[in-house]
Design a protein around this motif. Structure first.
Motif, PDB file in Angstrom:
ATOM      1  N   LEU A 168       5.157  36.810   1.814  1.00  0.00           N
ATOM      2  CA  LEU A 168       5.433  35.401   1.534  1.00  0.00           C
ATOM      3  C   LEU A 168       5.221  34.552   2.781  1.00  0.00           C
ATOM      4  O   LEU A 168       4.651  33.455   2.710  1.00  0.00           O
ATOM      5  CB  LEU A 168       6.863  35.236   1.031  1.00  0.00           C
ATOM      6  CG  LEU A 168       7.321  33.785   0.821  1.00  0.00           C
ATOM      7  CD1 LEU A 168       6.494  33.119  -0.267  1.00  0.00           C
ATOM      8  CD2 LEU A 168       8.804  33.733   0.476  1.00  0.00           C
ATOM      9  N   LYS A 169       5.657  35.053   3.923  1.00  0.00           N
ATOM     10  CA  LYS A 169       5.492  34.315   5.173  1.00  0.00           C
ATOM     11  C   LYS A 169       4.020  34.052   5.460  1.00  0.00           C
ATOM     12  O   LYS A 169       3.628  32.940   5.826  1.00  0.00           O
ATOM     13  CB  LYS A 169       6.123  35.105   6.325  1.00  0.00           C
ATOM     14  CG  LYS A 169       6.035  34.408   7.672  1.00  0.00           C
ATOM     15  CD  LYS A 169       6.705  35.237   8.755  1.00  0.00           C
ATOM     16  CE  LYS A 169       6.602  34.548  10.116  1.00  0.00           C
ATOM     17  NZ  LYS A 169       7.256  35.359  11.188  1.00  0.00           N
ATOM     18  N   GLU A 170       3.183  35.075   5.267  1.00  0.00           N
ATOM     19  CA  GLU A 170       1.749  34.924   5.500  1.00  0.00           C
ATOM     20  C   GLU A 170       1.132  33.956   4.493  1.00  0.00           C
ATOM     21  O   GLU A 170       0.283  33.125   4.850  1.00  0.00           O
ATOM     22  CB  GLU A 170       1.064  36.288   5.412  1.00  0.00           C
ATOM     23  CG  GLU A 170       1.489  37.261   6.507  1.00  0.00           C
ATOM     24  CD  GLU A 170       0.914  38.653   6.308  1.00  0.00           C
ATOM     25  OE1 GLU A 170       0.319  38.897   5.224  1.00  0.00           O
ATOM     26  OE2 GLU A 170       1.055  39.492   7.212  1.00  0.00           O
ATOM     27  N   ALA A 171       1.563  34.050   3.234  1.00  0.00           N
ATOM     28  CA  ALA A 171       1.018  33.182   2.193  1.00  0.00           C
ATOM     29  C   ALA A 171       1.376  31.719   2.452  1.00  0.00           C
ATOM     30  O   ALA A 171       0.537  30.825   2.313  1.00  0.00           O
ATOM     31  CB  ALA A 171       1.536  33.624   0.828  1.00  0.00           C
ATOM     32  N   LEU A 172       2.619  31.462   2.840  1.00  0.00           N
ATOM     33  CA  LEU A 172       3.042  30.090   3.110  1.00  0.00           C
ATOM     34  C   LEU A 172       2.282  29.506   4.297  1.00  0.00           C
ATOM     35  O   LEU A 172       1.925  28.322   4.298  1.00  0.00           O
ATOM     36  CB  LEU A 172       4.550  30.045   3.378  1.00  0.00           C
ATOM     37  CG  LEU A 172       5.459  30.250   2.166  1.00  0.00           C
ATOM     38  CD1 LEU A 172       6.920  30.265   2.594  1.00  0.00           C
ATOM     39  CD2 LEU A 172       5.229  29.167   1.117  1.00  0.00           C
ATOM     40  N   ARG A 230      12.583  30.556  -2.648  1.00  0.00           N
ATOM     41  CA  ARG A 230      13.379  31.740  -2.989  1.00  0.00           C
ATOM     42  C   ARG A 230      12.463  32.793  -3.594  1.00  0.00           C
ATOM     43  O   ARG A 230      11.796  32.549  -4.600  1.00  0.00           O
ATOM     44  CB  ARG A 230      14.486  31.377  -3.972  1.00  0.00           C
ATOM     45  CG  ARG A 230      15.376  32.561  -4.339  1.00  0.00           C
ATOM     46  CD  ARG A 230      16.531  32.123  -5.212  1.00  0.00           C
ATOM     47  NE  ARG A 230      17.420  33.227  -5.514  1.00  0.00           N
ATOM     48  CZ  ARG A 230      18.534  33.117  -6.221  1.00  0.00           C
ATOM     49  NH1 ARG A 230      18.884  31.921  -6.695  1.00  0.00           N
ATOM     50  NH2 ARG A 230      19.289  34.161  -6.452  1.00  0.00           N
ATOM     51  N   LEU A 231      12.439  33.958  -2.979  1.00  0.00           N
ATOM     52  CA  LEU A 231      11.574  35.052  -3.407  1.00  0.00           C
ATOM     53  C   LEU A 231      12.355  36.013  -4.288  1.00  0.00           C
ATOM     54  O   LEU A 231      13.458  36.437  -3.939  1.00  0.00           O
ATOM     55  CB  LEU A 231      11.028  35.785  -2.174  1.00  0.00           C
ATOM     56  CG  LEU A 231      10.009  36.898  -2.379  1.00  0.00           C
ATOM     57  CD1 LEU A 231       8.746  36.348  -3.035  1.00  0.00           C
ATOM     58  CD2 LEU A 231       9.664  37.530  -1.033  1.00  0.00           C
ATOM     59  N   GLU A 232      11.782  36.361  -5.433  1.00  0.00           N
ATOM     60  CA  GLU A 232      12.476  37.255  -6.357  1.00  0.00           C
ATOM     61  C   GLU A 232      12.548  38.678  -5.821  1.00  0.00           C
ATOM     62  O   GLU A 232      13.518  39.396  -6.071  1.00  0.00           O
ATOM     63  CB  GLU A 232      11.777  37.230  -7.720  1.00  0.00           C
ATOM     64  CG  GLU A 232      11.862  35.873  -8.417  1.00  0.00           C
ATOM     65  CD  GLU A 232      11.196  35.881  -9.774  1.00  0.00           C
ATOM     66  OE1 GLU A 232      10.797  36.981 -10.226  1.00  0.00           O
ATOM     67  OE2 GLU A 232      11.077  34.806 -10.387  1.00  0.00           O
ATOM     68  N   ASP A 233      11.513  39.106  -5.102  1.00  0.00           N
ATOM     69  CA  ASP A 233      11.471  40.451  -4.534  1.00  0.00           C
ATOM     70  C   ASP A 233      11.569  40.345  -3.015  1.00  0.00           C
ATOM     71  O   ASP A 233      10.606  39.989  -2.345  1.00  0.00           O
ATOM     72  CB  ASP A 233      10.175  41.159  -4.939  1.00  0.00           C
ATOM     73  CG  ASP A 233      10.125  42.609  -4.465  1.00  0.00           C
ATOM     74  OD1 ASP A 233      11.057  43.041  -3.750  1.00  0.00           O
ATOM     75  OD2 ASP A 233       9.155  43.312  -4.809  1.00  0.00           O
ATOM     76  N   ALA A 234      12.734  40.670  -2.463  1.00  0.00           N
ATOM     77  CA  ALA A 234      12.956  40.527  -1.021  1.00  0.00           C
ATOM     78  C   ALA A 234      12.049  41.432  -0.198  1.00  0.00           C
ATOM     79  O   ALA A 234      11.821  41.178   0.994  1.00  0.00           O
ATOM     80  CB  ALA A 234      14.417  40.829  -0.692  1.00  0.00           C
ATOM     81  N   LEU A 257       0.977  30.832  -5.478  1.00  0.00           N
ATOM     82  CA  LEU A 257       1.659  32.006  -4.935  1.00  0.00           C
ATOM     83  C   LEU A 257       1.731  33.116  -5.972  1.00  0.00           C
ATOM     84  O   LEU A 257       1.574  34.297  -5.658  1.00  0.00           O
ATOM     85  CB  LEU A 257       3.069  31.635  -4.465  1.00  0.00           C
ATOM     86  CG  LEU A 257       3.166  30.795  -3.191  1.00  0.00           C
ATOM     87  CD1 LEU A 257       4.618  30.417  -2.911  1.00  0.00           C
ATOM     88  CD2 LEU A 257       2.582  31.545  -1.993  1.00  0.00           C
ATOM     89  N   SER A 258       1.945  32.730  -7.223  1.00  0.00           N
ATOM     90  CA  SER A 258       2.022  33.722  -8.293  1.00  0.00           C
ATOM     91  C   SER A 258       0.651  34.293  -8.629  1.00  0.00           C
ATOM     92  O   SER A 258       0.481  35.513  -8.734  1.00  0.00           O
ATOM     93  CB  SER A 258       2.650  33.093  -9.538  1.00  0.00           C
ATOM     94  OG  SER A 258       2.652  34.004 -10.616  1.00  0.00           O
ATOM     95  N   GLY A 259      -0.348  33.421  -8.780  1.00  0.00           N
ATOM     96  CA  GLY A 259      -1.662  33.867  -9.217  1.00  0.00           C
ATOM     97  C   GLY A 259      -2.496  34.537  -8.144  1.00  0.00           C
ATOM     98  O   GLY A 259      -3.205  35.509  -8.414  1.00  0.00           O
ATOM     99  N   GLU A 260      -2.415  34.036  -6.902  1.00  0.00           N
ATOM    100  CA  GLU A 260      -3.279  34.542  -5.839  1.00  0.00           C
ATOM    101  C   GLU A 260      -2.614  35.602  -4.971  1.00  0.00           C
ATOM    102  O   GLU A 260      -3.294  36.420  -4.354  1.00  0.00           O
ATOM    103  CB  GLU A 260      -3.743  33.377  -4.961  1.00  0.00           C
ATOM    104  CG  GLU A 260      -4.567  32.342  -5.718  1.00  0.00           C
ATOM    105  CD  GLU A 260      -4.941  31.149  -4.848  1.00  0.00           C
ATOM    106  OE1 GLU A 260      -4.851  31.269  -3.604  1.00  0.00           O
ATOM    107  OE2 GLU A 260      -5.308  30.096  -5.405  1.00  0.00           O
ATOM    108  N   TYR A 261      -1.287  35.572  -4.904  1.00  0.00           N
ATOM    109  CA  TYR A 261      -0.587  36.509  -4.022  1.00  0.00           C
ATOM    110  C   TYR A 261       0.402  37.409  -4.766  1.00  0.00           C
ATOM    111  O   TYR A 261       1.091  38.205  -4.143  1.00  0.00           O
ATOM    112  CB  TYR A 261       0.177  35.735  -2.937  1.00  0.00           C
ATOM    113  CG  TYR A 261      -0.701  34.918  -2.022  1.00  0.00           C
ATOM    114  CD1 TYR A 261      -1.242  35.465  -0.858  1.00  0.00           C
ATOM    115  CD2 TYR A 261      -0.996  33.590  -2.314  1.00  0.00           C
ATOM    116  CE1 TYR A 261      -2.044  34.712  -0.015  1.00  0.00           C
ATOM    117  CE2 TYR A 261      -1.801  32.824  -1.475  1.00  0.00           C
ATOM    118  CZ  TYR A 261      -2.318  33.395  -0.332  1.00  0.00           C
ATOM    119  OH  TYR A 261      -3.114  32.644   0.504  1.00  0.00           O
ATOM    120  N   THR A 262       0.476  37.255  -6.095  1.00  0.00           N
ATOM    121  CA  THR A 262       1.450  37.996  -6.921  1.00  0.00           C
ATOM    122  C   THR A 262       2.858  37.872  -6.335  1.00  0.00           C
ATOM    123  O   THR A 262       3.565  38.859  -6.151  1.00  0.00           O
ATOM    124  CB  THR A 262       1.065  39.486  -7.070  1.00  0.00           C
ATOM    125  OG1 THR A 262       1.039  40.123  -5.776  1.00  0.00           O
ATOM    126  CG2 THR A 262      -0.286  39.630  -7.737  1.00  0.00           C
TER     127      THR A 262
END
Length: 232
Positions: A109-113, A99-103, A150-155
């Motif tokens: 997010l897709k690229e990061a995952l 679940r992403l806080e910022d849609a 995800l938080s630290g490397e991709y904000t």
């Protein structure tokens, strides 16, 4: 591993040379795809220091910069159709939706995952019905690692939601028509993994057993050998 240098968003695949000699600038054949790739900047790592590897020999471990071309278990050769037994994918014990806080950052997010899945941090399953992706892990600690990276490397601050599924099985059939029929009927329970192979998700052990008895032509396995379907 992704983001070893946050300033450049680089991705490094670590490989051990099993025989022969690696020379900077040579071309190597990726056994999984059969394609050639240039080794233009292989590197040695010494703690936090890097050094270009002009030559490397059997036993050396080198880092190969790439953009997701290399994955865990891949084999590089000078042309031979050589395949080592790859690292298998095991069926995850925990399935969660991210679940992403910022849609507005859904694409990021897709690229990061995808990068995290290519690295082996999690397994990524994309539902055939277009619903949000599902991540699979063996233990809860992997979810903590994923959330922190995800938080630290991709904000990308994220949280995890329970999925209605609890069991994952890779599926195949001797007859393509049987597999296609099953995937059509059970479309809401079908995903694709990182390699594009079909996966059936079941709510529980009873559902898995019930569907396997209803569709005996469908083979459902909990372990997927990495190179079986993809080796050249």
């Amino acid at each position: 591993q992704a983001n070893m240098d946050p300033n450049h968003r680089d991705r490094i695949a670590f490989a051990r040379i099993c025989s022969g000699k690696l020379e900077r600038g040579m071309k190597a054949r990726l056994a999984r795809t059969g394609k050639l790739m240039g080794l233009t900047a292989p590197q040695f790592f010494f703690a936090s220091q890097r050094q270009l590897a002009d030559t490397a020999f059997a036993g050396d471990v080198v880092g190969i910069p790439n953009h997701g071309t290399l994955r865990i278990g891949d084999t590089l050769t000078e042309g031979e159709a050589l395949v080592f037994q790859g690292v298998p994918n095991f069926s995850p014990e925990i399935l969660r939706r991210v679940r992403l806080e910022d849609a507005m950052k859904a694409k990021k997010l897709k690229e990061a995952l995808q990068q995290m899945a290519e690295e082996g941090v999690v397994q990524l399953f994309s539902p055939e019905d277009g619903s949000p992706a599902i991540v699979g892990v063996v233990g809860a600690l992997q979810l903590d690692v994923l959330k922190e990276r995800l938080s630290g490397e991709y904000t990308l601050p994220v949280s995890f939601e329970m999925s209605r599924f609890s069991i994952c099985r890779w599926i195949s059939a001797d007859q393509p028509a049987d597999l296609e029929k099953f995937m059509t009927v059970k479309r809401g329970d079908i995903c694709r993994d990182l390699d594009g192979d079909p996966v059936f998700l079941a709510q529980d052990a009873f559902s898995l057993r019930y569907e396997s008895e209803r569709y005996p032509a469908i083979k459902m396995v909990a372990i997927k050998e990495y190179h079986v379907a993809k080796a050249a």
